[in-house]
Design a protein around this motif. Structure first.
Motif, PDB file in Angstrom:
ATOM      1  N   THR A   1      20.173 -30.909  24.662  1.00 14.43           N
ATOM      2  CA  THR A   1      18.943 -30.236  23.741  1.00 14.43           C
ATOM      3  C   THR A   1      19.649 -29.569  22.660  1.00 14.43           C
ATOM      4  O   THR A   1      20.465 -28.635  22.815  1.00 14.43           O
ATOM      5  CB  THR A   1      18.316 -29.297  24.667  1.00 14.43           C
TER       6      THR A   1
ATOM      7  N   PRO B   1      15.164 -33.687  24.836  1.00 16.04           N
ATOM      8  CA  PRO B   1      16.637 -33.783  25.194  1.00 16.04           C
ATOM      9  C   PRO B   1      16.926 -35.154  25.236  1.00 16.04           C
ATOM     10  O   PRO B   1      16.323 -36.194  25.318  1.00 16.04           O
ATOM     11  CB  PRO B   1      16.499 -33.428  26.596  1.00 16.04           C
TER      12      PRO B   1
ATOM     13  N   PHE C   1      20.934 -33.313  30.277  1.00 13.27           N
ATOM     14  CA  PHE C   1      19.884 -33.210  29.193  1.00 13.27           C
ATOM     15  C   PHE C   1      20.740 -32.522  28.195  1.00 13.27           C
ATOM     16  O   PHE C   1      21.038 -31.353  28.636  1.00 13.27           O
ATOM     17  CB  PHE C   1      18.715 -32.694  29.906  1.00 13.27           C
TER      18      PHE C   1
ATOM     19  N   SER D   1       9.260 -34.900  27.807  1.00 10.13           N
ATOM     20  CA  SER D   1       9.952 -33.646  27.181  1.00 10.13           C
ATOM     21  C   SER D   1       9.037 -33.478  26.236  1.00 10.13           C
ATOM     22  O   SER D   1       8.820 -32.035  26.152  1.00 10.13           O
ATOM     23  CB  SER D   1      11.230 -34.387  26.531  1.00 10.13           C
TER      24      SER D   1
ATOM     25  N   THR E   1      21.686 -27.398  39.745  1.00 10.72           N
ATOM     26  CA  THR E   1      21.305 -27.493  38.340  1.00 10.72           C
ATOM     27  C   THR E   1      22.248 -26.833  37.677  1.00 10.72           C
ATOM     28  O   THR E   1      22.452 -25.350  38.091  1.00 10.72           O
ATOM     29  CB  THR E   1      19.920 -27.491  37.818  1.00 10.72           C
TER      30      THR E   1
ATOM     31  N   TYR F   1      13.123 -27.690  31.291  1.00  6.04           N
ATOM     32  CA  TYR F   1      13.654 -28.777  32.174  1.00  6.04           C
ATOM     33  C   TYR F   1      12.774 -28.965  33.688  1.00  6.04           C
ATOM     34  O   TYR F   1      12.585 -30.031  34.016  1.00  6.04           O
ATOM     35  CB  TYR F   1      15.258 -28.433  32.348  1.00  6.04           C
ATOM     36  N   THR F   2      12.756 -27.930  34.272  1.00  5.91           N
ATOM     37  CA  THR F   2      11.710 -27.894  35.289  1.00  5.91           C
ATOM     38  C   THR F   2      10.684 -28.745  35.276  1.00  5.91           C
ATOM     39  O   THR F   2      10.043 -29.587  36.034  1.00  5.91           O
ATOM     40  CB  THR F   2      11.526 -26.705  35.954  1.00  5.91           C
TER      41      THR F   2
ATOM     42  N   PHE G   1      22.017 -29.379  29.878  1.00  4.49           N
ATOM     43  CA  PHE G   1      21.429 -28.908  31.449  1.00  4.49           C
ATOM     44  C   PHE G   1      21.763 -30.040  32.375  1.00  4.49           C
ATOM     45  O   PHE G   1      21.479 -31.336  31.950  1.00  4.49           O
ATOM     46  CB  PHE G   1      19.873 -28.905  31.214  1.00  4.49           C
TER      47      PHE G   1
ATOM     48  N   ILE H   1      19.126 -37.893  27.354  1.00 13.26           N
ATOM     49  CA  ILE H   1      19.367 -38.067  28.625  1.00 13.26           C
ATOM     50  C   ILE H   1      20.435 -38.955  28.814  1.00 13.26           C
ATOM     51  O   ILE H   1      20.230 -40.277  28.142  1.00 13.26           O
ATOM     52  CB  ILE H   1      18.155 -38.248  29.369  1.00 13.26           C
TER      53      ILE H   1
END
Length: 207
Positions: free
Chosen positions: A170, A41, A168, A17, A78, A124-125, A183, A43
């Motif tokens: 954030t 983030p 996730f 991250s 997603t 995120y990707t 996310f 998780i």
């Protein structure tokens, strides 16, 4: 991997991250104007039923929700969600308005938020790509106007039997204005197992 992620996994997520977030802060600062603070983030792995409850709790039709198919690296769906208060405040800041005066999210506001959304999606990707050691790509966004739109996607044959969803959460902000986004990674069973296997391999390397 259980519903709670061990400290080993959390450390790996944090490391991935931090790398991705450092790349995003400059772009966000330029877009919003001025320095931006962003936390790594949080998780969680949540079951399918809890995932739908979480989406509903944050409000699908009242905020902003977009969906993406995963087209490379993993497979599944997603979802990026901005709860209503964050969506309104963010759109106001992006359009140079007083957040307290923003009461409705119009198409112009949604378009502005999506520019920030694109930056967060890249975060995120990048995190996922770091975790699995491969490139991860997503399709163009598909808007979700209601929980029904999301449930329709979950009825796709490859997603009907999913059990686990990665969340996730954030938080980012500027001065006294804070925003949050959610996310959700809804992987196929095969992709979830792939992610777990790669994480376990990294844990062994760290050890």
């Amino acid at each position: 991997m259980k519903n709670e992620i061990s400290e080993w996994y959390k450390d790996i997520f944090r490391e991935a991250s931090n790398i991705a977030i450092s790349h995003a802060l400059t772009a966000l600062s330029q877009m919003i104007g001025g320095p931006i603070d962003m936390e790594p983030p949080e998780i969680e792995i949540i079951p399918r039923v809890e995932f739908l409850k979480q989406l509903a709790k944050q409000g699908v039709s009242r905020g902003m929700v977009v969906m993406f198919d995963i087209t490379e690296g993993l497979s599944g769906l997603t979802i990026l969600q901005f709860p209503r208060n964050s969506a309104l405040a963010l759109s106001a800041v992006l359009m140079g308005m007083d957040p307290s005066q923003m009461t409705e999210l119009d198409e112009m506001g949604k378009s502005a938020i999506m520019e920030v959304g694109n930056i967060l999606i890249s975060v995120y990707t990048d995190i996922l790509a770091t975790l699995i050691g491969e490139s991860v790509s997503l399709s163009p966004p598909k808007p979700a106007e209601s929980l029904y739109d999301i449930e329709k996607e979950l009825n796709r044959p490859e997603l009907r039997d999913i059990e686990n969803v990665l969340l996730f959460k954030t938080k980012f902000g500027q001065k006294d204005i804070g925003f949050e986004s959610y996310f959700y990674l809804v992987p196929t069973q095969e992709s979830f197992q792939k992610l777990v296997t790669r994480l376990e391999a990294q844990v062994k390397q760290e050890g």
